[in-house]
Design an enzyme around this catalytic site. Sequence first.
Site, PDB file in Angstrom:
ATOM      1  CE1 TYR A 156     -21.037 -29.470 -46.655  1.00 47.60           C
ATOM      2  CE2 TYR A 156     -21.743 -27.252 -46.081  1.00 47.60           C
ATOM      3  CZ  TYR A 156     -20.941 -28.344 -45.846  1.00 47.60           C
ATOM      4  OH  TYR A 156     -20.059 -28.336 -44.794  1.00 47.60           O
ATOM      5  CE  LYS A 160     -22.428 -30.595 -43.471  1.00 51.88           C
ATOM      6  NZ  LYS A 160     -21.822 -31.677 -42.672  1.00 51.88           N
TER       7      LYS A 160
HETATM    8  P1  NDP Z   1     -12.455 -32.740 -45.163  1.00 57.12           P
HETATM    9  O1  NDP Z   1     -12.815 -32.692 -46.593  1.00 57.12           O
HETATM   10  O2  NDP Z   1     -11.139 -32.149 -44.731  1.00 57.12           O
HETATM   11  O3  NDP Z   1     -12.522 -34.262 -44.640  1.00 57.12           O
HETATM   12  C1  NDP Z   1     -13.633 -35.044 -44.941  1.00 57.12           C
HETATM   13  C2  NDP Z   1     -13.546 -36.361 -44.218  1.00 57.12           C
HETATM   14  O4  NDP Z   1     -14.738 -37.110 -44.490  1.00 57.12           O
HETATM   15  C3  NDP Z   1     -12.388 -37.236 -44.676  1.00 57.12           C
HETATM   16  O5  NDP Z   1     -11.899 -37.952 -43.577  1.00 57.12           O
HETATM   17  C4  NDP Z   1     -13.040 -38.179 -45.686  1.00 57.12           C
HETATM   18  O6  NDP Z   1     -12.371 -39.426 -45.834  1.00 57.12           O
HETATM   19  C5  NDP Z   1     -14.391 -38.386 -45.007  1.00 57.12           C
HETATM   20  N1  NDP Z   1     -15.433 -38.831 -45.913  1.00 57.12           N
HETATM   21  C6  NDP Z   1     -15.947 -38.208 -46.992  1.00 57.12           C
HETATM   22  N2  NDP Z   1     -16.913 -38.953 -47.562  1.00 57.12           N
HETATM   23  C7  NDP Z   1     -17.013 -40.096 -46.819  1.00 57.12           C
HETATM   24  C8  NDP Z   1     -17.823 -41.267 -46.901  1.00 57.12           C
HETATM   25  N3  NDP Z   1     -18.738 -41.424 -47.866  1.00 57.12           N
HETATM   26  N4  NDP Z   1     -17.647 -42.237 -45.970  1.00 57.12           N
HETATM   27  C9  NDP Z   1     -16.728 -42.097 -44.989  1.00 57.12           C
HETATM   28  N5  NDP Z   1     -15.940 -41.005 -44.863  1.00 57.12           N
HETATM   29  C10 NDP Z   1     -16.079 -40.027 -45.777  1.00 57.12           C
HETATM   30  O7  NDP Z   1     -13.668 -32.059 -44.393  1.00 57.12           O
HETATM   31  P2  NDP Z   1     -13.672 -31.090 -43.100  1.00 57.12           P
HETATM   32  O8  NDP Z   1     -12.801 -31.647 -42.068  1.00 57.12           O
HETATM   33  O9  NDP Z   1     -13.481 -29.702 -43.556  1.00 57.12           O
HETATM   34  O10 NDP Z   1     -15.215 -31.203 -42.665  1.00 57.12           O
HETATM   35  C11 NDP Z   1     -15.666 -32.158 -41.726  1.00 57.12           C
HETATM   36  C12 NDP Z   1     -17.149 -31.936 -41.493  1.00 57.12           C
HETATM   37  O11 NDP Z   1     -17.372 -30.614 -41.040  1.00 57.12           O
HETATM   38  C13 NDP Z   1     -17.985 -32.097 -42.761  1.00 57.12           C
HETATM   39  O12 NDP Z   1     -19.215 -32.687 -42.449  1.00 57.12           O
HETATM   40  C14 NDP Z   1     -18.186 -30.668 -43.218  1.00 57.12           C
HETATM   41  O13 NDP Z   1     -19.359 -30.544 -43.982  1.00 57.12           O
HETATM   42  C15 NDP Z   1     -18.306 -29.961 -41.884  1.00 57.12           C
HETATM   43  N6  NDP Z   1     -18.014 -28.546 -41.947  1.00 57.12           N
HETATM   44  C16 NDP Z   1     -16.783 -28.094 -42.354  1.00 57.12           C
HETATM   45  C17 NDP Z   1     -16.531 -26.747 -42.393  1.00 57.12           C
HETATM   46  C18 NDP Z   1     -15.203 -26.197 -42.795  1.00 57.12           C
HETATM   47  O14 NDP Z   1     -15.093 -24.980 -42.850  1.00 57.12           O
HETATM   48  N7  NDP Z   1     -14.175 -27.007 -43.035  1.00 57.12           N
HETATM   49  C19 NDP Z   1     -17.572 -25.776 -42.045  1.00 57.12           C
HETATM   50  C20 NDP Z   1     -18.812 -26.358 -41.620  1.00 57.12           C
HETATM   51  C21 NDP Z   1     -19.009 -27.696 -41.581  1.00 57.12           C
HETATM   52  P3  NDP Z   1     -11.269 -39.676 -47.009  1.00 57.12           P
HETATM   53  O15 NDP Z   1     -10.137 -38.722 -46.737  1.00 57.12           O
HETATM   54  O16 NDP Z   1     -10.868 -41.113 -46.846  1.00 57.12           O
HETATM   55  O17 NDP Z   1     -11.943 -39.398 -48.312  1.00 57.12           O
END
Ligand code: NDP
Length: 248
Positions: A156, A160
């Site tokens: 990860y 990133k």
């Molecule tokens: P969530 O797990 O809550 O949501 C992930 C989202 O990504 C969902 O909408 C999911 O769709 C979609 N997704 C996953 N894989 C795919 C794919 N292959 N193609 C299309 N869509 C995909 O994540 P967060 O909201 O927590 O995180 C969002 C971003 O922020 C990520 O990149 C994460 O790494 C980053 N981030 C988050 C942090 C946190 O503390 N939450 C901290 C730092 C960075 P579906 O529901 O249909 O599977």
Amino acid sequence: MKILSGKTAVVTGGSRGIGRGISLRLAAMGAVVYVNYVSRPEAALETQKLIEDAGGMARIVGFDIADAGQVEAAFKQIIAEAGSIDILVNNAGITRDGLIARMKESDWDAVLATNLKGAFLCAKAVSKTMMKKRWGRIVNITSVVGFSGNAGQVNYAAAKAGLVGLAKSMAREYASRNITVNCVAPGYIRTEMTETLAGDVQERLKSEIPLGSLGEVEDIAGAVAYLVSEDGRYMTGQVLHVNGGMYM
Ligand code: NDP
């Protein structure tokens, strides 16, 4: 008139979590938002409803960002329907945590494919339409751990950190076309991704955050809103860190 009226935005993983927050914000600013999901259409529908109930415009588009064929087809369809894409937020991401000694190659590959290659495929897919318009905004959602590192997250953190190199190089390639490419690096934000962490891990995390609490999705949406607005027009190849001070 709202500042993003007439603009089309695509938010990968816009269906829930941080992506939902970003989708709601861009729609409130006047953009037509294409909300992407891969496995949970019901979450995307809920996001669309939230946007429409607030008077905004949203469409739902299901595709796997790690699959080149699906990305190409989806963006072609969006451009045919909307005329162009002005804003891309590479937000979708997954985790497959584990210490390196025990990490399966498939866990490395899955995270790199979604979190890094997915952003490359989507950015490539919007580049022509943005160049034609001589206007574009691309924002990659990276993470504090891409800068600080994190035990148990070599895949990860590597993906990133890679998003930053992607953004900086693309920023240089497209600056002359008035296309900016930046990153937002969240700290720990309250979403399903962090809710699955054990209670004691959450407590430890909080103790490492000078501002004393996890962030909210709106904190990240606000940073994205700035970068895609005219206020952010002179920023490119940069990273906005939104982490409560946990990494300075
Ligand atoms: P969530 O797990 O809550 O949501 C992930 C989202 O990504 C969902 O909408 C999911 O769709 C979609 N997704 C996953 N894989 C795919 C794919 N292959 N193609 C299309 N869509 C995909 O994540 P967060 O909201 O927590 O995180 C969002 C971003 O922020 C990520 O990149 C994460 O790494 C980053 N981030 C988050 C942090 C946190 O503390 N939450 C901290 C730092 C960075 P579906 O529901 O249909 O599977």
